[in-house]
Design a protein around this motif. Sequence first.
Motif, PDB file in Angstrom:
ATOM      1  N   ALA A  79     -10.750 -12.046   9.970  1.00 23.76           N
ATOM      2  CA  ALA A  79     -10.701 -10.654   9.537  1.00 23.76           C
ATOM      3  C   ALA A  79     -11.884 -10.357   8.619  1.00 23.76           C
ATOM      4  CB  ALA A  79      -9.389 -10.373   8.814  1.00 23.76           C
ATOM      5  N   CYS A  80     -12.556  -9.241   8.869  1.00 23.77           N
ATOM      6  CA  CYS A  80     -13.802  -8.950   8.150  1.00 23.77           C
ATOM      7  C   CYS A  80     -14.010  -7.445   8.059  1.00 23.77           C
ATOM      8  CB  CYS A  80     -14.967  -9.600   8.900  1.00 23.77           C
ATOM      9  SG  CYS A  80     -16.586  -9.409   8.106  1.00 23.77           S
ATOM     10  N   ASN A  81     -14.562  -6.989   6.929  1.00 22.08           N
ATOM     11  CA  ASN A  81     -14.943  -5.593   6.751  1.00 22.08           C
ATOM     12  C   ASN A  81     -16.433  -5.504   6.471  1.00 22.08           C
ATOM     13  OD1 ASN A  81     -11.926  -5.610   6.053  1.00 22.08           O
ATOM     14  ND2 ASN A  81     -12.398  -3.430   6.114  1.00 22.08           N
ATOM     15  N   VAL A  82     -17.105  -4.602   7.147  1.00 20.64           N
ATOM     16  CA  VAL A  82     -18.528  -4.397   6.918  1.00 20.64           C
ATOM     17  C   VAL A  82     -18.745  -4.019   5.448  1.00 20.64           C
ATOM     18  CG1 VAL A  82     -20.520  -2.948   7.468  1.00 20.64           C
ATOM     19  CG2 VAL A  82     -19.008  -3.750   9.301  1.00 20.64           C
ATOM     20  N   THR A  83     -19.736  -4.649   4.817  1.00 20.49           N
ATOM     21  CA  THR A  83     -19.995  -4.448   3.397  1.00 20.49           C
ATOM     22  C   THR A  83     -21.472  -4.153   3.174  1.00 20.49           C
ATOM     23  OG1 THR A  83     -18.202  -5.980   2.819  1.00 20.49           O
ATOM     24  CG2 THR A  83     -19.826  -5.497   1.116  1.00 20.49           C
ATOM     25  N   ALA A 141     -24.669  -6.402   3.419  1.00 22.76           N
ATOM     26  CA  ALA A 141     -24.298  -7.682   2.821  1.00 22.76           C
ATOM     27  C   ALA A 141     -23.417  -8.494   3.761  1.00 22.76           C
ATOM     28  CB  ALA A 141     -23.570  -7.464   1.505  1.00 22.76           C
ATOM     29  N   GLU A 142     -22.582  -7.799   4.551  1.00 20.76           N
ATOM     30  CA  GLU A 142     -21.705  -8.457   5.512  1.00 20.76           C
ATOM     31  C   GLU A 142     -21.639  -7.596   6.772  1.00 20.76           C
ATOM     32  OE1 GLU A 142     -20.143 -10.600   7.625  1.00 20.76           O
ATOM     33  OE2 GLU A 142     -19.561 -11.569   5.721  1.00 20.76           O
ATOM     34  N   SER A 143     -22.133  -8.158   7.878  1.00 18.32           N
ATOM     35  CA  SER A 143     -22.149  -7.418   9.143  1.00 18.32           C
ATOM     36  C   SER A 143     -20.932  -7.716  10.001  1.00 18.32           C
ATOM     37  CB  SER A 143     -23.420  -7.762   9.932  1.00 18.32           C
ATOM     38  OG  SER A 143     -23.370  -9.111  10.373  1.00 18.32           O
ATOM     39  N   CYS A 144     -20.171  -8.747   9.649  1.00 19.82           N
ATOM     40  CA  CYS A 144     -18.999  -9.178  10.432  1.00 19.82           C
ATOM     41  C   CYS A 144     -19.387  -9.556  11.863  1.00 19.82           C
ATOM     42  CB  CYS A 144     -17.921  -8.094  10.455  1.00 19.82           C
ATOM     43  SG  CYS A 144     -17.284  -7.660   8.807  1.00 19.82           S
ATOM     44  N   GLY A 145     -20.640  -9.983  12.027  1.00 12.67           N
ATOM     45  CA  GLY A 145     -21.095 -10.383  13.354  1.00 12.67           C
ATOM     46  C   GLY A 145     -21.558  -9.239  14.234  1.00 12.67           C
TER      47      GLY A 145
END
Length: 425
Positions: free
Chosen positions: A340-344, A369-373
Amino acid sequence: MRRQTMWYQNSAFAIACAAMLAACGGGGGGSDGGAVQTMAFSFPGGTEVAIPPEVASTTLKATASSGGPVTFTSNTPDVCSVSGDKLSLLKAGECSVTATQAGFEGYAPVSQRQLFVIPKRPHMVSFRNPGAQALDSQPVALAAVSDLGRPVTFSSSTPTVCTVSGSTMTKVGNGLCTITAQSDGGDIYATATMVKNIPIGTEKAPVLTHFSGFKDASTTKEGGTINGYAGVNLNGWWCNGWCDQVLSEDGNNLRFTFNVKLDKPNDGSWIGGYYGLHVLGAGLKEISKVGPMISGVRIDSQASMKFRIAQNAEWINTGNNTVNVDLVLGHFALKNGKDACNVTLRSKVRPATTDATDYTVSLRDVTVAESCGLSDINTWNELQDYPIVQVSFNADSMNVSVSSTPLDRPTYPTRITLTGPITFQ
């Protein structure tokens, strides 16, 4: 929408009405002297119309107190049809169905009607704000897309500030230009709309508030959770008694401290750790682990984020005291197909003094900072399309070298003091 008429189940009025007058909407009992019976007819609404050639259907359920058989009839056959106990939803609109028990073993006939709306299927329009505009003669191109590929039209509700012809906006005067993008969904899909407010000339974007202040040491006035988090390799990578989250006596600022405590002089061994403070949006207790979130601040024409923080002297004196300011969005994805991931999105500030300082961060300059792939993330489009559900302040590198106590038993504090509010404009 749910509407019912002549609901008689477990109703003293219904029984009395039915006993006196069979024509009172189809109640039991009449001039033939049959015994009164009642009808329980479950509400059949809630299902959306299907995409042709498929036809959505639902099972009708009704029982008569006499125990006799119940039949169903559609009063709106162009919208919904009945075959036995199966109700077919032919198109969006009002559907009316009557359940009837014709009389059974000495009981008089009884009937009941259900009236409900068959809803259209959802439809969305993506319309990105072009941002604040100078008051000049330069036309502004408007772009919006229907998720069904249907045409999108634009209109202005502020003609003294801006006008629209086709997909071109013309600036008329200073003020907030309000443009609506709309796409007709036809018989199956709902009409989709999206409104954007565009500052023209001297006008500024409206202020959006992530939080206005503190209710207590773990909650904002808007009901969002405030959660400090930290840990190092020396204490099991969690707080374990080394964290301190305190609200000031006047309630104006919150201090979150993590103290790395050694019981002997530092021999230069590696110390690794993390530190941060999460502030969730209004009413949010945590970030969803199962899907996208729709609550939170939604950026329209706002161009910057404003907040006030302070750091402790020891952290500043390390010379490596950069604070990552992270905007966690409601854009959910499964990273690597399982996590589980949220774009940041991220910005950075580096305090130079222990004094509480006001910072302004440009939303046009944030990075991923976070693309979640996910690939090809456009930060401005992300801010337009998804709400900001959490603002986090975390250490690029926490303090593990400057002590606040004698060096025979050093303590390395890392502290952020946050003073509300956090706003966007």
